[in-house]
Design an enzyme around this catalytic site. Structure first.
Site, PDB file in Angstrom:
ATOM      1  N   ALA A 158      15.649   1.342  45.221  1.00 20.91           N
ATOM      2  CA  ALA A 158      15.500   1.173  46.664  1.00 20.91           C
ATOM      3  C   ALA A 158      14.353   0.227  46.968  1.00 20.91           C
ATOM      4  O   ALA A 158      13.276   0.361  46.407  1.00 20.91           O
ATOM      5  CB  ALA A 158      15.232   2.527  47.320  1.00 20.91           C
ATOM      6  N   ASP A 159      14.599  -0.710  47.868  1.00 15.31           N
ATOM      7  CA  ASP A 159      13.485  -1.533  48.326  1.00 15.31           C
ATOM      8  C   ASP A 159      13.064  -1.023  49.705  1.00 15.31           C
ATOM      9  O   ASP A 159      13.560  -0.001  50.175  1.00 15.31           O
ATOM     10  CB  ASP A 159      13.868  -3.013  48.354  1.00 15.31           C
ATOM     11  CG  ASP A 159      15.041  -3.300  49.262  1.00 15.31           C
ATOM     12  OD1 ASP A 159      15.627  -4.396  49.117  1.00 15.31           O
ATOM     13  OD2 ASP A 159      15.386  -2.455  50.116  1.00 15.31           O
ATOM     14  N   SER A 160      12.169  -1.752  50.373  1.00 13.14           N
ATOM     15  CA  SER A 160      11.630  -1.208  51.620  1.00 13.14           C
ATOM     16  C   SER A 160      12.699  -1.131  52.701  1.00 13.14           C
ATOM     17  O   SER A 160      12.680  -0.220  53.538  1.00 13.14           O
ATOM     18  CB  SER A 160      10.449  -2.038  52.099  1.00 13.14           C
ATOM     19  OG  SER A 160      10.817  -3.384  52.198  1.00 13.14           O
TER      20      SER A 160
END
Lengths: 136, 301
Positions: A88-90
């Site tokens: 997951a990224d931001s």
């Protein structure tokens, strides 16, 4: 109907904080074994109290995370699973938080949203916010 | 404009021992170097094993924590890109990329720890990385804090874009998105704004809490292609559009496309010497220890 008392909110279990203190006070013999600094011993009393969120909340968070990150249904997620380790990224994190807001009908501050790193943290934050919701 | 460079700088073959890395000239004060890897181009297990040897034990642990082979590989490539790129800018001696040390500033932004690196000369290098599943990028500057963010152009947003923007962006940005003719155009602009805003927060290096997304507006600079500017909205105003403080002071933004597949936003701090001056971005695709390819050199006004 609901406006005057906090008990009018439909919690499935008593709020965590009040049950922790009330249950401890009712068991004076085990009280001596408990120091407020260490909650591990509480688990052995088989009380539904701990610093951590309920399993159902953790499960719901896991389902939403799986959906957002397009993980296969049999991906094993635990409360300790880190969002970043799942890829997951931001932007994913923010989308997950929005989905959680919708699911639990809560509102998360953006800075809190960006600071969530594990499923446990998300679940804890949710339960904290659900508890603090003003009476409808 | 694509320029392939097969220059005297390249050593295409790699020997059994770790080859010396081809050195690089430091960026000048007005330059940003942007390096990227396409993970699909790195398939050789022996090459990946070699990369793994460059990482610190902590980095290897973090790679191992990633769930799934693809995520592990990309995490490995990201650390390799940072280490090999920075090592190449050591102009005096060949530095083993494995000997570089990194630390975090008090807000968690990664930096090179020159003091603890033996054989390194301190360089005034700043770097920042960003990755998606299909592209890993590293931006390098001299003397100027940098933040970059890359996103797949086709990335789908699960929520309604305007709802999302109303929640997290500023009113000016929401209004801008609302002028777009269709959902697809809105989605594209939303992603571009996201990368620009992320790049700014990363350049600042103080964590997201220091600059929530709804406290600053980024808009394209008229008369430029890919140039953007920053306006800080005062948190106290009821009507941000009227009381926007035009504060571009200090930050330059550019938005590029990489490999036809990704948006890349670069944000650097304007230094007093170069204030308001043009920003040159040199983009290279690379496979560490194997090859470089110059992709473009562009000047952004």
């Amino acid at each position: 109907m609901a406006s005057l008392s906090t008990n009018s909110l439909s919690f499935r279990a008593p709020s965590i904080q009040s049950s922790r203190f009330s249950q401890v006070l009712r068991k004076p013999s085990s009280f001596q074994a408990i120091s407020f600094g260490s909650f591990q011993s509480l688990k052995s009393l088989r009380l539904q109290i701990s610093c951590a969120a309920k399993p159902e909340t953790v499960q719901k968070v896991s389902d939403i995370v799986k959906e957002q990150l397009a993980l296969s249904a049999d991906t094993a997620l635990t409360a300790e699973s880190k969002f970043s380790a799942l890829g997951a990224d931001s932007l994913d994190t923010v989308e997950i938080v929005m989905a959680l807001e919708e699911k639990f009908n809560i509102s998360v501050e953006e800075t809190d949203a960006q600071n969530i790193t594990t499923i446990q943290e998300a679940a804890d934050l949710i339960e904290d916010l659900v508890q603090k919701k003003p009476a409808a | 404009m694509r320029i392939s460079v097969m220059s005297q700088m390249q050593q295409r073959s790699f020997s059994i021992d770790l080859p010396s890395l081809v050195p690089l000239q430091l960026p000048s004060r007005r330059e940003t170097h942007l390096w990227y890897i396409l993970p699909d181009e790195v398939k050789s297990t022996s090459l990946l094993n070699r990369y793994s040897q460059l990482l610190s034990p902590n980095e290897r642990d973090r790679v191992d924590q990633m769930r799934g082979d693809e995520l592990k590989k990309n995490a490995l490539l990201a650390r390799t890109l940072v280490r090999t790129t920075i090592a190449r800018y050591q102009t005096n001696n060949a530095v083993d990329p494995g000997s570089l040390m990194f630390k975090k500033n008090m807000y968690g932004k990664p930096e090179v720890d020159w003091q603890n690196c033996k054989d390194c000369n301190k360089q005034p290098l700043h770097f920042n990385i960003s990755h998606t599943g299909s592209l890993i990028a590293c931006g390098v500057t001299v003397h100027a804090p940098i933040g970059i963010d890359v996103e797949d152009k086709e990335r789908k947003i699960k929520h309604d874009v305007l709802t999302f923007a109303k929640r997290f962006y500023t009113a000016d940005e929401v209004n801008f998105l609302a002028t777009k003719p269709d959902q697809e155009a809105q989605r594209k602009e939303f992603i571009k704004l996201w990368t620009l805003k992320e790049a700014y927060v990363k350049a600042l290096g103080k964590g997201f809490s220091a600059s929530p997304f709804n406290t600053f507006t980024i808009q394209s600079t008229p008369g430029t292609e890919g140039g953007y500017s920053l306006c800080k909205t005062s948190e106290l105003t009821a009507n941000p559009m009227e009381e926007t403080e035009k504060y571009n002071g200090g930050w330059k933004f550019t938005l590029l496309e990489l490999a036809d597949s990704h948006y890349a936003a670069v944000c650097i701090e304007d230094d007093e010497v170069n204030e308001g001056g043009p920003m040159k971005v040199i983009v290279r695709r690379t496979i560490p220890l194997v090859e470089d390819q110059l992709i473009s050199e562009r000047i952004f006004l």
